[in-house]
Design a protein around this motif. Structure first.
Motif, PDB file in Angstrom:
ATOM      1  N   ALA A 196      29.801  15.951   8.992  1.00  9.11           N
ATOM      2  CA  ALA A 196      30.838  16.140  10.012  1.00  9.11           C
ATOM      3  C   ALA A 196      31.299  14.801  10.581  1.00  9.11           C
ATOM      4  CB  ALA A 196      30.317  17.053  11.121  1.00  9.11           C
ATOM      5  N   ARG A 197      30.382  13.857  10.655  1.00 11.92           N
ATOM      6  CA  ARG A 197      30.721  12.542  11.215  1.00 11.92           C
ATOM      7  C   ARG A 197      31.380  11.614  10.195  1.00 11.92           C
ATOM      8  NH1 ARG A 197      25.393  13.029  13.263  1.00 11.92           N
ATOM      9  NH2 ARG A 197      24.692  11.523  11.697  1.00 11.92           N
ATOM     10  N   HIS A 232      33.587  23.739  10.579  1.00 12.09           N
ATOM     11  CA  HIS A 232      33.056  22.843  11.613  1.00 12.09           C
ATOM     12  C   HIS A 232      32.886  21.427  11.073  1.00 12.09           C
ATOM     13  CE1 HIS A 232      32.553  25.474  14.988  1.00 12.09           C
ATOM     14  NE2 HIS A 232      31.780  26.321  14.330  1.00 12.09           N
ATOM     15  N   ASP A 284      32.817  18.555  14.016  1.00 12.53           N
ATOM     16  CA  ASP A 284      31.931  19.078  15.058  1.00 12.53           C
ATOM     17  C   ASP A 284      30.494  19.055  14.540  1.00 12.53           C
ATOM     18  OD1 ASP A 284      30.560  20.452  17.035  1.00 12.53           O
ATOM     19  OD2 ASP A 284      32.144  21.949  17.324  1.00 12.53           O
ATOM     20  N   SER A 285      29.817  17.934  14.725  1.00 10.45           N
ATOM     21  CA  SER A 285      28.483  17.738  14.162  1.00 10.45           C
ATOM     22  C   SER A 285      27.438  18.654  14.794  1.00 10.45           C
ATOM     23  CB  SER A 285      28.050  16.274  14.309  1.00 10.45           C
ATOM     24  OG  SER A 285      28.036  15.883  15.670  1.00 10.45           O
ATOM     25  N   GLU A 286      27.552  18.904  16.110  1.00 11.37           N
ATOM     26  CA  GLU A 286      26.558  19.745  16.781  1.00 11.37           C
ATOM     27  C   GLU A 286      26.632  21.189  16.279  1.00 11.37           C
ATOM     28  OE1 GLU A 286      26.726  19.510  21.005  1.00 11.37           O
ATOM     29  OE2 GLU A 286      26.349  17.338  21.065  1.00 11.37           O
ATOM     30  N   ALA A 287      27.833  21.724  16.164  1.00  8.40           N
ATOM     31  CA  ALA A 287      27.989  23.095  15.668  1.00  8.40           C
ATOM     32  C   ALA A 287      27.556  23.188  14.214  1.00  8.40           C
ATOM     33  CB  ALA A 287      29.435  23.548  15.816  1.00  8.40           C
TER      34      ALA A 287
END
Length: 231
Positions: free
Chosen positions: A114-115, A203, A208-211
């Protein structure tokens, strides 16, 4: 007859799988055999004969042997001196250890993807999420569903941008999928489990790395729970 080097030989089966244009003969043999070992088309304990595989795939014996060495390092085959090479067994007792390792690595990989995914990969992830949603309703075969699951995981691993992490993740996903394949006939349709990937891919594409990490952790836990429910 199979050639001792890398030159192709005629495959006896006209429906034999095709090598991609950018694929070496060894990579082609590895890809096909790896898939067959993972979904248990090649059964645990089954012997793998170089000559038979060479004729079936239309590939010389040397690339077959190179592929076998890679498969042995992946713990998918076992070679015994003077006896030959056999498909590795599937040990259900490995489930807890494999799940623990995946629970540590998979969420971290999804968050990293995601990052760090490139703009092009983010676009591919969005497109693939849409494709998965369109493919799932028409899929009846449990094995085809598992192959789709593997494709999703491979794309996420590639999106991490880390070849070392990708290699480790593929190895453990392969071992986990072999356990899944062993009990596949006892499981309800796995389409709902695979459908979780649609949101996950979205995601990751959105950054959205947390999700992404949270959904991946749930996915790995659900996998283990599904297996334990039928043991």
């Amino acid at each position: 007859m199979a050639d001792a080097g890398g030159a192709p030989v005629r495959a006896e089966d006209p429906s034999a799988p095709r090598r991609q244009d950018d694929e070496s003969f060894a990579d082609f043999a590895y890809r096909i055999l790896c898939d067959e070992l993972i979904v248990l088309d090649i059964k645990p304990g089954e012997p793998l004969n170089d000559d038979v595989i060479s004729r079936r795939l239309g590939v010389g014996r040397t690339p077959i042997r190179e592929a076998m060495k890679r498969l042995e390092s992946d713990h998918l085959v076992v070679a015994y001196p003077r006896r030959g090479t056999f498909a590795a067994g599937v040990d259900i007792t490995d489930l807890a250890e494999i799940s623990e390792i995946r629970q540590l690595l998979e969420p971290a990989a999804a968050a990293r993807a995601a990052r760090h995914a490139s703009p092009q990969l983010r676009s591919e992830l969005r497109d693939f999420a849409r494709d998965v949603g369109q493919l799932l309703p028409g899929m009846q075969s449990q094995q085809d569903l598992m192959r789709l699951d593997m494709r999703v995981h491979r794309m996420i691993y590639r999106a991490t941008g880390s070849r070392h992490l990708e290699d480790v993740l593929i190895r453990y996903d392969n071992l986990a999928t072999r356990i899944w394949s062993l009990v596949l006939e006892k499981l309800p349709p796995v389409s709902e489990h695979i459908a979780q990937h649609i949101e996950l891919l979205e995601h990751i594409a959105a950054g959205d790395s947390e999700a992404a990490a949270r959904l991946t952790s749930r996915h790995v836990t659900d996998f283990e729970n599904h297996i334990r429910a039928v043991l």
